[in-house]
Structures are given as structure tokens and as C-alpha cells.
Write an enzyme that holds these catalytic residues in place. Structure first.
Site, PDB file in Angstrom:
ATOM      1  N   GLU A   1      47.829  21.770  30.918  1.00 34.24           N
ATOM      2  CA  GLU A   1      47.942  20.325  31.091  1.00 34.24           C
ATOM      3  C   GLU A   1      48.763  20.015  32.337  1.00 34.24           C
ATOM      4  OE1 GLU A   1      47.114  18.025  27.186  1.00 34.24           O
ATOM      5  OE2 GLU A   1      49.249  18.215  27.469  1.00 34.24           O
ATOM      6  N   HIS A  59      54.765  20.364  24.668  1.00 34.84           N
ATOM      7  CA  HIS A  59      54.045  19.329  25.422  1.00 34.84           C
ATOM      8  C   HIS A  59      54.982  18.801  26.517  1.00 34.84           C
ATOM      9  CE1 HIS A  59      52.151  15.545  26.474  1.00 34.84           C
ATOM     10  NE2 HIS A  59      51.032  16.038  25.949  1.00 34.84           N
TER      11      HIS A  59
HETATM   12  P1  PGA Z   1      45.596  12.172  28.126  1.00 29.08           P
HETATM   13  O1  PGA Z   1      46.752  13.019  27.390  1.00 29.08           O
HETATM   14  O2  PGA Z   1      44.278  12.701  27.619  1.00 29.08           O
HETATM   15  O3  PGA Z   1      45.844  10.757  27.713  1.00 29.08           O
HETATM   16  O4  PGA Z   1      45.747  12.407  29.581  1.00 29.08           O
HETATM   17  C1  PGA Z   1      46.627  14.388  27.144  1.00 29.08           C
HETATM   18  C2  PGA Z   1      47.878  14.942  26.548  1.00 29.08           C
HETATM   19  O5  PGA Z   1      48.978  14.473  26.885  1.00 29.08           O
HETATM   20  O6  PGA Z   1      47.808  15.870  25.720  1.00 29.08           O
END
Ligand code: PGA
Length: 241
Positions: free
Chosen positions: A164, A96
Site C-alpha cells: 500500500e 496499516h
Molecule cells: P483506499 O484505502 O482504497 O481508500 O485508498 C486503502 C487502504 O487504506 O487500505
């Protein structure tokens, strides 16, 4: 056959013991109109996992937000996959952006984690994504390909890749459908071409909520979402489901 859709909650370092228990008990009572076409996964912080693992019904699966790449040893402050498995985790997030940035995790380390998670029979959820300045300079494609190349071992059984974009996490700004489609295609083509023994699903993460989720799901080869902020509120999470 219809593709499987993943709704994965990344609770990060949030929720108390009682709030998380109540949340899980409520989700376990949800009526799932499409049954096993959906996989709902909750990824809580480590210390909530033992308690939540006792409350799991058939609808919800448990995941972890990280693990160490070794099974045991002198790694102060880390958590082992063996215990995650013992407490019924089926998924583990690896790489992540908050771990990459705040804990300086490299692709080499992430690849070791992905390898271990899979070899223990769990599914790795590998996060990839670019910074805002990388997108502005049109370097996102390159960045994502190198993250895939350097963190996915060959001959891996299965993986979920979460696209992401770092600039979208927790900001309320999401990329356009065109931008998400472009990256989904890059990921899809990479796995088909260079990791053709690996079963994979691609999901999107970054400011997903009940308003934009449907549109994201309509993107070609998109199999769900990794949801942070919006997964912390039961009403909103229910709406997404
Ligand atoms: P968010 O986070 O939905 O609050 O943008 C997603 C993540 O970090 O996996």
C-alpha cells in the site's frame, strides 16, 4: 491450479450498525461465479464486529483492522485477539499506514502483532508501503525490504502482504503497473529467500476501484486487493467482485 483471489474491504472508521448489517446481508446473497477461488473479507471497526459475526454466511469472512500484541492486560483502549477470534474473525490487518503514522506503530510492535495473530490461528494482513518523498528519492525498495525484514518473524505459518503506497491511499492516484510489479517482485523474492517456510499471498491496496482492479489482478504474483473507499458502496463493491 488457479490462484486464490482476495477481495478485502477495509471499512476503516465508517458505517453505522444498520448500514453495515444491510451491506453484509446483501453481499451474503451474491452469486459467486468462481466459488471458492475468491475470498471476500470485511474488516469493520471493532464495535461492529459482534453484530456482523451473527450475519456471516459462507461467502464472506470477517477480519479486524488491528489488535494488541498481548492477549490481555493493562492496555487501555486496545482490543484483544481472543475476542476477535470469539467473534469469528479470521484475518487481522497489522501495520496499516494509518496506524503506523497516527499511532506511531513501529515495525517491532507490528512484528509482535503478526506473531500473535498467526499463533492464534488467524491470518495476518501485513501492510507495507512508502511515502511519496521516499518514492521520489527512489528509497521505496529499501523502505519495503526493511519493513518486511523487521515485521515478519521467521517460521511464520502464513501471511498476506498488502503493498500500500501511502501516497496512493484515498487519493485516486495509483502507481503504474510497472511500479506495482517491481514491488510485488521485491516482496515475492524476499519471502522466497528469507522466509521460505511461510505460505504467502501478495495483494495491492491504494485507490482500488472497479475500473482498475482487473488491471491490478493481471500483475504477476498478485492475489487481490485491500480496498478502502470503494468498499463502502455496495454497488461499487459488487462491481469489483
Ligand atoms: P483506499 O484505502 O482504497 O481508500 O485508498 C486503502 C487502504 O487504506 O487500505
Amino acid at each position: 491450479m488457479k490462484k486464490k483471489t482476495f477481495i478485502i474491504a477495509n471499512w476503516k472508521m465508517n458505517l453505522s450498525l444498520s448500514d453495515s448489517s444491510n451491506f453484509l446481508k446483501k453481499i451474503c446473497k451474491f452469486k459467486m461465479p468462481l466459488g471458492n477461488l475468491f475470498e471476500i473479507v470485511i474488516c469493520p471497526q471493532f464495535l461492529l464486529i459482534p453484530n456482523l459475526s451473527k450475519l456471516l454466511g459462507s461467502i464472506v469472512k470477517l477480519g479486524a483492522q488491528d489488535c494488541h500484541y498481548a492477549t490481555s492486560g493493562a492496555f487501555t483502549g486496545d482490543s484483544s485477539i481472543k475476542l476477535l477470534k470469539y467473534f469469528k474473525c479470521k484475518y487481522v490487518i497489522a501495520g496499516h499506514s494509518e496506524r503506523r503514522i497516527l499511532h506511531k506503530e513501529s515495525n517491532i510492535e507490528i512484528k509482535k502483532k503478526v506473531t500473535l495473530i498467526s499463533s492464534e490461528g488467524l491470518t495476518p494482513i501485513l501492510c507495507v508501503g512508502e511515502l511519496l518523498n521516499e518514492r521520489k528519492k527512489k528509497l521505496h525498495k529499501q523502505k519495503i525490504i526493511s519493513q518486511l525484514q523487521e515485521s515478519i518473524p521467521t517460521n511464520l505459518k502464513n501471511i498476506i502482504i498488502a503493498y500500500e503506497p501511502i501516497w496512493s491511499i484515498g487519493t485516486g492516484t495509483i502507481p503504474s503497473v510497472y511500479e506495482i510489479t517491481e514491488v510485488t517482485e521485491i516482496i515475492f523474492n524476499f519471502l522466497r529467500k528469507y522466509r521460505n517456510h511461510t505460505k504467502f499471498h501478495i495483494i495491492y491496496g491504494g485507490s482500488v476501484d472497479s475500473k482498475n482492479f482487473k488491471l491490478i489482478l493481471e500483475i504477476k504474483n498478485m492475489s487481490g486487493a485491500l480496498i478502502g473507499g470503494a468498499s463502502l458502496h455496495i454497488k461499487e463493491f459488487k462491481k469489483i467482485i
